[in-house]
Each structure stands twice: as C-alpha cells, then as structure tokens.
Design a protein around this motif. Structure first.
Motif, PDB file in Angstrom:
ATOM      1  N   ASP A 109      -7.721   7.469   2.227  1.00 41.75           N
ATOM      2  CA  ASP A 109      -8.065   8.430   3.870  1.00 41.75           C
ATOM      3  C   ASP A 109      -9.717   8.226   4.269  1.00 41.75           C
ATOM      4  OD1 ASP A 109      -9.032  10.691   2.752  1.00 41.75           O
ATOM      5  OD2 ASP A 109      -8.016  12.113   3.246  1.00 41.75           O
ATOM      6  N   ASP A 110      -9.814   9.490   5.076  1.00 43.61           N
ATOM      7  CA  ASP A 110     -11.109   9.841   5.394  1.00 43.61           C
ATOM      8  C   ASP A 110     -12.609   9.993   5.087  1.00 43.61           C
ATOM      9  OD1 ASP A 110     -10.653  12.441   5.049  1.00 43.61           O
ATOM     10  OD2 ASP A 110     -10.989  13.381   7.298  1.00 43.61           O
ATOM     11  N   SER A 111     -12.350   9.659   4.033  1.00 44.27           N
ATOM     12  CA  SER A 111     -13.472   9.414   2.968  1.00 44.27           C
ATOM     13  C   SER A 111     -14.369   8.582   2.606  1.00 44.27           C
ATOM     14  CB  SER A 111     -13.071  10.602   1.662  1.00 44.27           C
ATOM     15  OG  SER A 111     -12.393  10.023   0.904  1.00 44.27           O
ATOM     16  N   GLY A 112     -13.538   7.614   3.083  1.00 44.13           N
ATOM     17  CA  GLY A 112     -13.397   5.674   3.406  1.00 44.13           C
ATOM     18  C   GLY A 112     -13.988   5.321   1.566  1.00 44.13           C
ATOM     19  N   ILE A 113     -13.337   6.032   1.170  1.00 34.51           N
ATOM     20  CA  ILE A 113     -14.446   5.203  -0.382  1.00 34.51           C
ATOM     21  C   ILE A 113     -12.885   4.198  -1.020  1.00 34.51           C
ATOM     22  CG2 ILE A 113     -14.401   5.851  -2.758  1.00 34.51           C
ATOM     23  CD1 ILE A 113     -15.474   8.681  -1.901  1.00 34.51           C
ATOM     24  N   ALA A 114     -13.553   3.357  -1.026  1.00 32.14           N
ATOM     25  CA  ALA A 114     -12.452   2.278  -1.528  1.00 32.14           C
ATOM     26  C   ALA A 114     -12.226   2.484  -2.874  1.00 32.14           C
ATOM     27  CB  ALA A 114     -13.283   0.316  -1.985  1.00 32.14           C
ATOM     28  N   GLY A 115     -10.904   2.427  -3.623  1.00 29.02           N
ATOM     29  CA  GLY A 115     -10.516   2.103  -5.083  1.00 29.02           C
ATOM     30  C   GLY A 115      -9.433   2.786  -4.680  1.00 29.02           C
ATOM     31  N   THR A 116      -9.529   4.479  -4.113  1.00 27.64           N
ATOM     32  CA  THR A 116      -9.169   5.563  -3.872  1.00 27.64           C
ATOM     33  C   THR A 116      -7.701   5.836  -4.595  1.00 27.64           C
ATOM     34  OG1 THR A 116     -10.514   6.317  -2.492  1.00 27.64           O
ATOM     35  CG2 THR A 116      -8.737   8.315  -3.158  1.00 27.64           C
ATOM     36  N   PHE A 117      -7.228   4.754  -4.102  1.00 25.54           N
ATOM     37  CA  PHE A 117      -5.576   4.898  -3.921  1.00 25.54           C
ATOM     38  C   PHE A 117      -5.216   3.425  -4.409  1.00 25.54           C
ATOM     39  CE2 PHE A 117      -1.095   4.483  -3.533  1.00 25.54           C
ATOM     40  CZ  PHE A 117      -0.818   5.768  -3.912  1.00 25.54           C
ATOM     41  N   ASP A 118      -4.823   3.262  -5.306  1.00 22.84           N
ATOM     42  CA  ASP A 118      -4.476   2.061  -5.542  1.00 22.84           C
ATOM     43  C   ASP A 118      -3.063   1.381  -5.224  1.00 22.84           C
ATOM     44  OD1 ASP A 118      -4.307  -0.809  -6.855  1.00 22.84           O
ATOM     45  OD2 ASP A 118      -4.141  -0.437  -8.911  1.00 22.84           O
ATOM     46  N   LEU A 119      -3.561   0.024  -4.177  1.00 22.70           N
ATOM     47  CA  LEU A 119      -1.959  -0.666  -3.695  1.00 22.70           C
ATOM     48  C   LEU A 119      -1.765  -2.039  -4.949  1.00 22.70           C
ATOM     49  CD1 LEU A 119      -2.651  -0.522  -0.100  1.00 22.70           C
ATOM     50  CD2 LEU A 119      -1.391   0.937  -1.313  1.00 22.70           C
ATOM     51  N   SER A 120      -1.717  -1.809  -5.799  1.00 21.67           N
ATOM     52  CA  SER A 120      -1.837  -3.249  -6.737  1.00 21.67           C
ATOM     53  C   SER A 120      -0.067  -3.292  -7.223  1.00 21.67           C
ATOM     54  CB  SER A 120      -2.418  -3.218  -8.099  1.00 21.67           C
ATOM     55  OG  SER A 120      -3.482  -3.390  -7.500  1.00 21.67           O
ATOM     56  N   SER A 121       0.319  -2.276  -7.219  1.00 21.55           N
ATOM     57  CA  SER A 121       1.795  -2.280  -7.856  1.00 21.55           C
ATOM     58  C   SER A 121       2.684  -3.141  -6.317  1.00 21.55           C
ATOM     59  CB  SER A 121       2.193  -1.215  -8.048  1.00 21.55           C
ATOM     60  OG  SER A 121       2.650  -0.263  -7.013  1.00 21.55           O
ATOM     61  N   LEU A 122       2.041  -2.670  -4.836  1.00 22.66           N
ATOM     62  CA  LEU A 122       2.768  -3.592  -3.841  1.00 22.66           C
ATOM     63  C   LEU A 122       3.115  -4.720  -4.592  1.00 22.66           C
ATOM     64  CD1 LEU A 122       1.786  -1.804  -0.879  1.00 22.66           C
ATOM     65  CD2 LEU A 122       3.588  -1.423  -2.134  1.00 22.66           C
ATOM     66  N   GLY A 123       2.494  -6.099  -5.266  1.00 24.83           N
ATOM     67  CA  GLY A 123       2.359  -7.174  -5.721  1.00 24.83           C
ATOM     68  C   GLY A 123       1.644  -7.757  -4.607  1.00 24.83           C
ATOM     69  N   THR A 124       2.687  -9.461  -5.088  1.00 23.04           N
ATOM     70  CA  THR A 124       2.551 -10.411  -4.028  1.00 23.04           C
ATOM     71  C   THR A 124       3.019  -9.731  -2.050  1.00 23.04           C
ATOM     72  OG1 THR A 124       2.181 -11.749  -5.169  1.00 23.04           O
ATOM     73  CG2 THR A 124       2.803 -12.766  -2.819  1.00 23.04           C
ATOM     74  N   ILE A 125       2.899  -9.675  -0.611  1.00 20.89           N
ATOM     75  CA  ILE A 125       3.339  -9.583  -0.883  1.00 20.89           C
ATOM     76  C   ILE A 125       3.516 -10.703   0.926  1.00 20.89           C
ATOM     77  CG2 ILE A 125       3.596  -8.016   2.571  1.00 20.89           C
ATOM     78  CD1 ILE A 125       3.168  -6.232  -0.217  1.00 20.89           C
ATOM     79  N   ALA A 126       4.518 -10.920   1.127  1.00 23.70           N
ATOM     80  CA  ALA A 126       5.856 -12.323   1.715  1.00 23.70           C
ATOM     81  C   ALA A 126       4.884 -11.970   3.390  1.00 23.70           C
ATOM     82  CB  ALA A 126       6.947 -12.749   1.601  1.00 23.70           C
ATOM     83  N   ALA A 127       4.495 -13.451   3.894  1.00 27.25           N
ATOM     84  CA  ALA A 127       4.398 -13.692   5.450  1.00 27.25           C
ATOM     85  C   ALA A 127       5.155 -12.515   5.915  1.00 27.25           C
ATOM     86  CB  ALA A 127       4.544 -14.974   5.899  1.00 27.25           C
ATOM     87  N   GLY A 128       5.387 -12.186   7.215  1.00 22.19           N
ATOM     88  CA  GLY A 128       5.955 -11.228   7.702  1.00 22.19           C
ATOM     89  C   GLY A 128       6.502  -9.924   7.239  1.00 22.19           C
ATOM     90  N   GLU A 129       5.987  -9.658   5.583  1.00 23.11           N
ATOM     91  CA  GLU A 129       7.167  -8.928   5.304  1.00 23.11           C
ATOM     92  C   GLU A 129       6.377  -7.054   4.965  1.00 23.11           C
ATOM     93  OE1 GLU A 129       7.924  -7.138   1.153  1.00 23.11           O
ATOM     94  OE2 GLU A 129       6.998  -9.203   0.823  1.00 23.11           O
ATOM     95  N   SER A 130       6.823  -6.299   6.057  1.00 23.90           N
ATOM     96  CA  SER A 130       6.056  -4.708   5.668  1.00 23.90           C
ATOM     97  C   SER A 130       6.991  -4.112   4.592  1.00 23.90           C
ATOM     98  CB  SER A 130       6.704  -4.354   6.689  1.00 23.90           C
ATOM     99  OG  SER A 130       6.487  -4.609   8.464  1.00 23.90           O
ATOM    100  N   VAL A 131       5.522  -3.117   4.487  1.00 29.90           N
ATOM    101  CA  VAL A 131       5.725  -2.293   3.026  1.00 29.90           C
ATOM    102  C   VAL A 131       5.090  -1.414   3.745  1.00 29.90           C
ATOM    103  CG1 VAL A 131       5.312  -4.083   1.314  1.00 29.90           C
ATOM    104  CG2 VAL A 131       3.277  -3.054   1.851  1.00 29.90           C
ATOM    105  N   ILE A 132       6.161  -0.022   2.743  1.00 29.58           N
ATOM    106  CA  ILE A 132       5.389   1.336   2.801  1.00 29.58           C
ATOM    107  C   ILE A 132       4.408   2.014   1.909  1.00 29.58           C
ATOM    108  CG2 ILE A 132       6.332   3.676   3.431  1.00 29.58           C
ATOM    109  CD1 ILE A 132       7.078   1.310   5.508  1.00 29.58           C
ATOM    110  N   ILE A 133       3.470   2.754   2.625  1.00 30.98           N
ATOM    111  CA  ILE A 133       3.415   3.710   1.067  1.00 30.98           C
ATOM    112  C   ILE A 133       2.748   5.675   1.690  1.00 30.98           C
ATOM    113  CG2 ILE A 133       0.535   4.351   0.128  1.00 30.98           C
ATOM    114  CD1 ILE A 133       1.243   1.198   2.464  1.00 30.98           C
TER     115      ILE A 133
END
Length: 137
Positions: A61-85
């Motif tokens: 969020d606004d602290s702007g620190i890369a790596g804070t919340f990992d999104l790796s479990s989303l895996g591969t996102i297909a072209a045109g695909e949307s995902v939710i956090i």
C-alpha cells in the motif's frame, strides 16, 4: 558511418527500453473497493497479448515497499484474465460475490486496502509496474 551506427544504437536501446516498459505494464490495476459489503479488494488484469507469470510479484500500500505481500500464488495470468486480491478470505470473497472456481483470488491481505490509500504492484525485479492512489471521498 560512426554517426549512423551511434544513431542506430540509440534507437535500438530506446526500443529495448520501450519494450521492457510495455511488457512490465501489461499487468494493471483495473478495479478496487474499500469499506464495501463484499470485502475490501482490488483487481489486476493482464491487458497484454501473452500470459504473465506473477511468481515473485508483490503488492504494497502507501508505504511503497516491494515484497510486502507476495502475489506468487496467482501463478500465471492469461492474456485478458483478471484476478482479485482481498482482505477477506478467498473462500468468503468467492461466496459473497458468487464467483466460480475459475476466478483466481488471494485472500488475507494484511496491509490495509483502506480509504485514502495507494495500491502498488511490483514485478519480480521489485520494479513498480502500476500504482493507484485514491481518496476516501
């Protein structure tokens, strides 16, 4: 001849930088909601023409620190695909919104998606690829 080669080198360098930026920006923030009935969340979408592997990608969020919340479990996102956090559990969010099992949802975000905040998405190289700042009003 040297000037022509120098000009071509600059053009090639510009093209490589442009392509790298275009590739990095194919994942964009497309929707967000805070303090809603369905839980606070944001959506990212692959607007590119090829699949994107989000291994090593992260959110903060606004602290702007890369790596804070990992999104790796989303895996591969297909072209045109949307995902939710979301801050809700993934199962609760899917139930509340009546989503099918094909929609990728990461639940349990621990850094607040609140009013007057910022959403920052970082790629695996910890480079900011999209950001959204918003006010609570």
């Amino acid at each position: 001849m040297k000037n022509v080669l120098a000009g071509i080198s600059v053009l090639v360098l510009f093209f490589c930088v442009f392509c790298a930026q275009a590739m990095a920006s194919s994942i964009v923030i497309t929707e967000w909601m805070y303090k809603g009935e369905g839980g606070e969340y944001f959506e990212i979408t692959n607007i590119g023409e090829s699949d994107m592997d989000l291994t090593g990608w992260s959110y903060d969020d606004d602290s702007g620190i890369a790596g804070t919340f990992d999104l790796s479990s989303l895996g591969t996102i297909a072209a045109g695909e949307s995902v939710i956090i979301t801050e809700d559990s993934a199962d609760q969010f899917i139930e509340d919104w009546g989503l099918g099992n094909s929609v990728k949802v990461i639940g349990g975000v621990t850094n607040n998606i609140g009013g007057s905040d910022t959403i920052n998405i970082y790629n695996a190289a910890d480079t900011l690829v999209d950001t959204l700042s918003y006010d609570k009003d």
